[in-house]
Design a protein around this motif. Sequence first.
Motif, PDB file in Angstrom:
ATOM      1  N   ALA A 129      55.752 -27.200   3.211  1.00  0.00           N
ATOM      2  CA  ALA A 129      57.118 -26.690   3.079  1.00  0.00           C
ATOM      3  C   ALA A 129      57.174 -25.676   1.950  1.00  0.00           C
ATOM      4  N   CYS A 130      58.147 -24.792   2.026  1.00  0.00           N
ATOM      5  CA  CYS A 130      58.329 -23.761   1.009  1.00  0.00           C
ATOM      6  C   CYS A 130      59.748 -23.222   1.120  1.00  0.00           C
ATOM      7  N   THR A 131      60.126 -22.376   0.186  1.00  0.00           N
ATOM      8  CA  THR A 131      61.421 -21.710   0.255  1.00  0.00           C
ATOM      9  C   THR A 131      61.203 -20.204   0.290  1.00  0.00           C
ATOM     10  N   ALA A 132      62.179 -19.493   0.863  1.00  0.00           N
ATOM     11  CA  ALA A 132      62.088 -18.038   0.982  1.00  0.00           C
ATOM     12  C   ALA A 132      63.479 -17.469   1.216  1.00  0.00           C
ATOM     13  N   PRO A 133      63.708 -16.218   0.809  1.00  0.00           N
ATOM     14  CA  PRO A 133      65.016 -15.595   1.069  1.00  0.00           C
ATOM     15  C   PRO A 133      65.233 -15.387   2.558  1.00  0.00           C
ATOM     16  N   THR A 134      66.472 -15.628   2.985  1.00  0.00           N
ATOM     17  CA  THR A 134      66.793 -15.513   4.405  1.00  0.00           C
ATOM     18  C   THR A 134      68.078 -14.732   4.607  1.00  0.00           C
ATOM     19  N   ASP A 135      68.230 -14.236   5.802  1.00  0.00           N
ATOM     20  CA  ASP A 135      69.493 -13.643   6.221  1.00  0.00           C
ATOM     21  C   ASP A 135      70.495 -14.770   6.435  1.00  0.00           C
ATOM     22  N   ALA A 136      71.649 -14.663   5.792  1.00  0.00           N
ATOM     23  CA  ALA A 136      72.622 -15.758   5.828  1.00  0.00           C
ATOM     24  C   ALA A 136      73.089 -16.056   7.241  1.00  0.00           C
ATOM     25  N   ALA A 137      73.132 -15.045   8.112  1.00  0.00           N
ATOM     26  CA  ALA A 137      73.649 -15.246   9.468  1.00  0.00           C
ATOM     27  C   ALA A 137      72.603 -15.848  10.397  1.00  0.00           C
ATOM     28  N   SER A 138      71.395 -15.284  10.398  1.00  0.00           N
ATOM     29  CA  SER A 138      70.372 -15.710  11.352  1.00  0.00           C
ATOM     30  C   SER A 138      69.444 -16.788  10.824  1.00  0.00           C
ATOM     31  N   GLY A 139      69.302 -16.877   9.499  1.00  0.00           N
ATOM     32  CA  GLY A 139      68.359 -17.820   8.923  1.00  0.00           C
ATOM     33  C   GLY A 139      66.937 -17.336   8.916  1.00  0.00           C
ATOM     34  N   ALA A 140      66.705 -16.104   9.357  1.00  0.00           N
ATOM     35  CA  ALA A 140      65.348 -15.560   9.394  1.00  0.00           C
ATOM     36  C   ALA A 140      64.932 -15.057   8.015  1.00  0.00           C
ATOM     37  N   MET A 141      63.624 -15.114   7.741  1.00  0.00           N
ATOM     38  CA  MET A 141      63.112 -14.583   6.481  1.00  0.00           C
ATOM     39  C   MET A 141      63.451 -13.103   6.361  1.00  0.00           C
ATOM     40  N   VAL A 142      63.788 -12.674   5.152  1.00  0.00           N
ATOM     41  CA  VAL A 142      64.077 -11.265   4.911  1.00  0.00           C
ATOM     42  C   VAL A 142      63.249 -10.778   3.728  1.00  0.00           C
ATOM     43  N   ASN A 143      62.994  -9.506   3.742  1.00  0.00           N
ATOM     44  CA  ASN A 143      62.269  -8.849   2.654  1.00  0.00           C
ATOM     45  C   ASN A 143      63.164  -7.743   2.123  1.00  0.00           C
ATOM     46  N   SER A 144      63.537  -7.855   0.868  1.00  0.00           N
ATOM     47  CA  SER A 144      64.447  -6.868   0.290  1.00  0.00           C
ATOM     48  C   SER A 144      63.868  -5.471   0.338  1.00  0.00           C
ATOM     49  N   ALA A 145      62.542  -5.364   0.328  1.00  0.00           N
ATOM     50  CA  ALA A 145      61.905  -4.041   0.378  1.00  0.00           C
ATOM     51  C   ALA A 145      62.125  -3.367   1.727  1.00  0.00           C
ATOM     52  N   ASP A 146      62.380  -4.174   2.771  1.00  0.00           N
ATOM     53  CA  ASP A 146      62.583  -3.608   4.106  1.00  0.00           C
ATOM     54  C   ASP A 146      64.039  -3.253   4.381  1.00  0.00           C
ATOM     55  N   GLU A 147      64.932  -3.710   3.512  1.00  0.00           N
ATOM     56  CA  GLU A 147      66.341  -3.456   3.755  1.00  0.00           C
ATOM     57  C   GLU A 147      66.682  -1.996   3.485  1.00  0.00           C
ATOM     58  N   LYS A 148      67.545  -1.464   4.316  1.00  0.00           N
ATOM     59  CA  LYS A 148      67.943  -0.073   4.176  1.00  0.00           C
ATOM     60  C   LYS A 148      68.725   0.125   2.889  1.00  0.00           C
ATOM     61  N   LYS A 149      68.302   1.117   2.115  1.00  0.00           N
ATOM     62  CA  LYS A 149      68.959   1.379   0.836  1.00  0.00           C
ATOM     63  C   LYS A 149      70.238   2.177   1.056  1.00  0.00           C
ATOM     64  N   PRO A 150      71.370   1.690   0.578  1.00  0.00           N
ATOM     65  CA  PRO A 150      72.631   2.423   0.757  1.00  0.00           C
ATOM     66  C   PRO A 150      72.672   3.676  -0.115  1.00  0.00           C
ATOM     67  N   LEU A 151      73.509   4.611   0.270  1.00  0.00           N
ATOM     68  CA  LEU A 151      73.653   5.843  -0.503  1.00  0.00           C
ATOM     69  C   LEU A 151      74.477   5.615  -1.761  1.00  0.00           C
TER      70      LEU A 151
END
Length: 707
Positions: A129-151
Amino acid sequence: MTVMATKFTPEVLLSAPRRSAAVPNPAGTLALFTVSQYSFESHSKDYAIKVLDIKNRHSTQLFDDPAYTEPTWVSDTEFVFLKNGDSTTSLMVADATKPGSDPYEVSSFNTSVSNIKVKDIGNGTVAFACTAPTDAASGAMVNSADEKKPLSTARVYTSLFVRHWDAYVSENKQGLFYGALKKEKKDGPFKLQEPGLVNALAGTRLECPVPPFGDASDYDIGPEGVVFVAKDPDLNPALWTKTDLYYVPLKTFTEEKAPLPQVVKTGKLQGYTGTPVFSHGGTQVVFKRMRDRRYESDKWRLMLVPDVRDLSAVQEFYETADGEGGWDMRPEGPIVWSDDDTELYVAAEKEGRQILYKLPATPLEATELPQPLTRDGTVGDFRNLARGDGRLFLTSTSLVDNSSYSIVDPKSKEVGLVSSSSKEGKSFGLTRRQFDEFWFKGAGDYRCHALVMKPSDFDPSKKYPLAFLIHGGPQGAWGDSWSTRWNPAVFAEQGYVAVMPNPTGSTGYGQALTDGIAEDWGGRPYNDLENCFEHIADNLPYVDTNNAVALGASYGGYMINWIQGHPLGRKFKALVCHDGIFSTMSDWSTEELFFPIREMGGTLWENREGYEKWDPAAFAGEWATPQLVIHSELDYRLPISEGLAAFNALQTRGVPSRFLMFPDENHWVLKPENSLVWHKEVLGWINKWTGLDTTGLSEGTAKTTLK
């Protein structure tokens, strides 16, 4: 340390090796630990994973890559660990008996994974078992580096929290993932079984670990599934402390979708929940629970789920009819089951120490209070030594020793030292002879306790200036434990007698003393401190109370500002306030609002008089003692405006004062180079006013715009 220190200085403190807790393998022959060490010559940090041979007490370095973290035994010789990349994490396996051999990768994840745990659940399967950041809606793992940077850098909030501890809150939450590791061949590699890692919290509003300080102790795994702690999603976390225990039944840890978590109900106990642990048998769970759902320092109660397959029969240890509980101690840290699941081991504060205790593993048999197994120091971590052995492996510290590993026999209570990082303080030039303590009369019908640290070359026929240290919390205490932030030995080695009082509000002296500070911040605690100062003057002939300084952080910083405006403040040559409150009227700029609501007796509009009564700023017209003010930009618990306001008041009144700030630190100063500046500024300031040596301190260590 290979070189003995001639004097315990801030450089020695901050560059000393820092060892993690040591974790023995199932056979009790080897123990894994990590060690880091900062060099002020190269301005860099060394890091290593090491293995200790418990019998011959010799340690061997396995890896020196700082990307390798969280080594965790998966057999008697093999361990898993995390290899952290820029935006990915790999699960690796290595053999502790083969130093220099290459580890192999089990799996890689496109996110930051942490807080790993493993458990052999039979049939050759190791639950993971482990913990990881997830998307609050889907529960899927997320990577902040992959998120689109806002202007734009703008953030909009419509509910609490806006920010927490030292970061602005994002929509992503921590998820709790499970999976199964298995070998296809006896001597082959571990493989992560299909379907890979599954988020046990997907489709819920739950988050684990609990931010901001939650870790692997917030959950546990066993052959019957997963138990974990999470905030009550129906209560705003900025206003309430309530967390609950949840259970997710699993059999194989390869279930493609986790059953919905089941909440464990605990009747009138509605506060924080902590440290759930499965029994070795796998069906019982022990955990901790507080009563008040708006009080972070309430007393922990030990709780038992006799069978996780029936959550309706939760039992409380030492339960009493009035709800106060029969054991007036606060079990902190881990909970450990004995090998045969008949006893529990817990640590709790008692009069300046953190002691290890044992008690029967069922409330029905716990008719007598827990029995202490240790006497001195601070027991931080403890584990079963080996299968069927019965003894425990402890990780401890003290005021002179920064890390010791030892073995205790719960039957005989014999404690045997295995390893001390500082040779029991000798590497620092420190000894237990420097430590002392005394009791003094409190402001009411009670006594208070104080710890004392003397210089290593102490001569009772001489007089030494006083360093009067005031702890934070306010529900906390000075203890016989090591610290790299407020270490009494650093002050003692400058030539002070450091006195650390534990007044009203302190923990480890019964819950009544802890609770006594609520709505009385500048009352009983201040009077206790006055009594302590007078006791020193009357009973410690080697202390020169006419040449004294006082220092404090957090609530201790508040008390420094309170002292400034009251008679006790005139008895000190200088003061140091770190991250203190200037005005209680601005308490609502903090993030965890449940704290001022409880401590000040309601909201600001419900009990404005309560906030005004204990407001240091109301007495700023009396401020006259030279004061150093320290604050940091990332302190969202007590915003930097509190430090600036205090400094502005001092300067306007013409009081000698100095302001030190860190733009990249939070409520604590943690970075080695910043911490060195902190120590030099603090020591330089107090030494200047007491007449001690200031060589190499204060001036020139930090950039200033005005002097």
